[in-house]
Scaffold this motif. Structure first.
Motif, PDB file in Angstrom:
ATOM      1  N   UNK A 141       0.818  -1.228   0.000  1.00 18.72           N
ATOM      2  CA  UNK A 141       0.000   0.000   0.000  1.00 18.72           C
ATOM      3  C   UNK A 141       0.841   1.262   0.000  1.00 18.72           C
ATOM      4  N   UNK A 142       1.830   1.332   0.902  1.00 15.53           N
ATOM      5  CA  UNK A 142       2.654   2.544   0.978  1.00 15.53           C
ATOM      6  C   UNK A 142       3.433   2.727  -0.318  1.00 15.53           C
ATOM      7  N   UNK A 143       3.606   1.647  -1.057  1.00 13.85           N
ATOM      8  CA  UNK A 143       4.350   1.707  -2.320  1.00 13.85           C
ATOM      9  C   UNK A 143       3.395   1.835  -3.512  1.00 13.85           C
ATOM     10  N   UNK A 144       2.240   2.415  -3.230  1.00 14.04           N
ATOM     11  CA  UNK A 144       1.321   2.756  -4.314  1.00 14.04           C
ATOM     12  C   UNK A 144       0.819   1.525  -5.076  1.00 14.04           C
ATOM     13  N   UNK A 145       0.751   0.396  -4.367  1.00 10.58           N
ATOM     14  CA  UNK A 145       0.318  -0.854  -5.006  1.00 10.58           C
ATOM     15  C   UNK A 145      -1.063  -1.218  -4.450  1.00 10.58           C
ATOM     16  N   UNK A 146      -2.117  -1.088  -5.234  1.00 14.29           N
ATOM     17  CA  UNK A 146      -3.484  -1.256  -4.726  1.00 14.29           C
ATOM     18  C   UNK A 146      -3.799  -2.714  -4.341  1.00 14.29           C
ATOM     19  N   UNK A 147      -4.839  -2.893  -3.508  1.00 13.67           N
ATOM     20  CA  UNK A 147      -5.223  -4.248  -3.059  1.00 13.67           C
ATOM     21  C   UNK A 147      -5.512  -5.193  -4.205  1.00 13.67           C
ATOM     22  N   UNK A 148      -5.877  -4.661  -5.346  1.00 18.56           N
ATOM     23  CA  UNK A 148      -6.226  -5.513  -6.485  1.00 18.56           C
ATOM     24  C   UNK A 148      -5.018  -5.901  -7.336  1.00 18.56           C
ATOM     25  N   UNK A 149      -3.832  -5.399  -6.959  1.00 24.22           N
ATOM     26  CA  UNK A 149      -2.669  -5.680  -7.818  1.00 24.22           C
ATOM     27  C   UNK A 149      -2.368  -7.188  -7.836  1.00 24.22           C
ATOM     28  N   UNK A 150      -2.105  -7.759  -9.012  1.00 27.32           N
ATOM     29  CA  UNK A 150      -1.905  -9.222  -9.114  1.00 27.32           C
ATOM     30  C   UNK A 150      -0.754  -9.764  -8.262  1.00 27.32           C
ATOM     31  N   UNK A 151       0.241  -8.924  -7.964  1.00 26.49           N
ATOM     32  CA  UNK A 151       1.357  -9.434  -7.156  1.00 26.49           C
ATOM     33  C   UNK A 151       0.908  -9.743  -5.727  1.00 26.49           C
ATOM     34  N   UNK A 152      -0.290  -9.278  -5.330  1.00 27.90           N
ATOM     35  CA  UNK A 152      -0.768  -9.555  -3.973  1.00 27.90           C
ATOM     36  C   UNK A 152      -1.478 -10.898  -3.890  1.00 27.90           C
ATOM     37  N   UNK A 153      -1.648 -11.574  -5.007  1.00 32.01           N
ATOM     38  CA  UNK A 153      -2.300 -12.887  -4.992  1.00 32.01           C
ATOM     39  C   UNK A 153      -1.403 -13.914  -4.299  1.00 32.01           C
ATOM     40  N   UNK A 252       9.533   1.217 -18.408  1.00 30.30           N
ATOM     41  CA  UNK A 252       8.962   0.043 -17.770  1.00 30.30           C
ATOM     42  C   UNK A 252       7.862   0.515 -16.842  1.00 30.30           C
ATOM     43  N   UNK A 253       7.256  -0.374 -16.076  1.00 32.83           N
ATOM     44  CA  UNK A 253       6.281   0.068 -15.080  1.00 32.83           C
ATOM     45  C   UNK A 253       6.556  -0.574 -13.727  1.00 32.83           C
ATOM     46  N   UNK A 254       6.602   0.249 -12.698  1.00 30.62           N
ATOM     47  CA  UNK A 254       6.530  -0.208 -11.312  1.00 30.62           C
ATOM     48  C   UNK A 254       5.552   0.725 -10.607  1.00 30.62           C
ATOM     49  N   UNK A 255       4.745   0.216  -9.700  1.00 35.39           N
ATOM     50  CA  UNK A 255       3.731   1.074  -9.056  1.00 35.39           C
ATOM     51  C   UNK A 255       4.337   2.225  -8.261  1.00 35.39           C
TER      52      UNK A 255
END
Ligand code: DAH
Length: 344
Positions: A141-153, A252-255
């Protein structure tokens, strides 16, 4: 007295023939012990006529003394010989080559991490470390990565405890959460590198391991630009791979960074013309990086209108494999000294 004469005549040869201390003691008992002719004669002195007594007595005394002298002499000889033999048996040949005690060395991963850290401390960076069991808040979360981000699976992240997304506990999937923790605890400016162990729900293959190491970097100050990012990483590439290296940054993309980039270094094996090390492209991908997203500054209470910064993260195994031509990540963990012993 004849008997004593005879004993005295034979004794030297018998005593000298005793080959060890045991045999000598037996002869000593026979010649001077309680049952010896000598002792018997001494006991019989009282029964002799008074005029013979001093003569025989003197002879007994004389024979006793000479026998004892001969026995003591032989005993000294045998003791010396025994000691001599012991010394000869225990002799140390100081000219033989010594036994070489095995000398330990730092694991290649430790060497790699130390070297990267050294390069950045040389630029004034500090070194920090953080928890391997991390909160969802810092890892995502603090790294701008939302709860729905696939890496949280759960197919990507190893969870220790569930809860609301930001309360959940997990094994950190990267060292990036220390960006947030460090900024929470320190005022800007920040220049820090964070080496550490990271975890993902990956099966072991040639380039992936569920447990691996990363090295994170973060620089936050006033007026930090993308040019600072590029110059810093180019310096790192030249220190780590050689003075002739150049780098390129691909979008590239990183959150947690915007813009984000993949950093590539020109191939140290072919100097960019294309070879097996760089799969023909002339470039080797080394790490992710980018300018810290303003949302990350907001999450940790930094003023994103005053501050800017860049961040980067690299895999320690990856950069070591590239540099040393190691073809399987398992070599880092199997502790085979035939492999690790090559990196002295
Ligand atoms: N955390 C990223 C990963 O594990 C790597 C990374 C990318 C770190 C960009 C950074 C960054 O600090 O800015 O793949």
């Amino acid at each position: 007295m004849d008997a004593l004469d005879q004993i005295l005549a034979q004794a030297p040869a018998r005593i000298a023939a005793a080959e060890d201390l045991g045999a000598l003691s037996a002869i000593e008992a026979e010649l001077t012990g309680k049952k010896s002719v000598l002792a018997e004669t001494r006991r019989g002195l009282g029964g002799l006529p008074a005029e013979e007594r001093p003569v025989v007595g003197a002879m007994v005394h004389d024979v006793q003394r000479r026998l004892q002298e001969a026995i003591d002499e032989q005993r000294r000889k045998l003791e010396l010989a025994a000691e001599d033999q012991l010394l000869r048996r225990d002799r140390v040949d100081v000219t033989l080559p010594g036994a070489r005690p095995p000398v330990g060395l730092h694991h290649l991963l430790s060497q790699t991490v130390d070297e990267v850290v050294d390069i950045f401390t040389g630029l004034g960076y500090r070194v920090a470390s953080g928890p391997e069991v991390e909160l969802g808040w810092y890892n995502f979360d603090a790294l701008n990565t939302p709860p729905t981000h696939p890496s949280r699976l759960e197919s990507d992240t190893l969870y220790v405890d569930y809860g609301e997304p930001s309360d959940e506990m997990l094994l950190r999937t990267h060292t990036s959460p220390m960006q947030a923790r460090y900024m929470e605890q320190h005022e800007a400016p920040v220049y820090v590198v964070v080496p550490g162990r990271t975890f993902r729900a990956d099966a072991l293959d040639a380039t992936h391991s569920p447990v691996f190491y990363q090295i994170e970097g973060l620089a936050v100050d006033e007026d930090i630009t993308f040019g600072d990012l590029k110059g810093t990483l180019a310096h790192f590439a030249r220190e780590f791979f050689g003075a002739d290296r150049t780098i390129r940054l691909l979008p590239h993309f990183f959150p947690f960074t915007e813009p984000s980039a993949e950093m590539h270094v020109s191939c140290f094996a072919c100097d960019g013309s294309g070879c097996r090390v760089c799969s023909g492209s002339g470039w080797i991908e080394l790490m992710g990086c980018g300018m810290v997203d303003p949302n990350v500054f907001e999450a940790v209470g930094y003023d994103s209108t005053r501050l800017s910064g860049f961040a980067f993260g690299m895999g320690a195994e990856r950069i070591a494999m590239v540099r040393h031509g190691i073809n399987h990540i398992k070599h880092f963990y199997e502790n085979d000294l035939r492999v690790l012993g090559q990196f002295t």
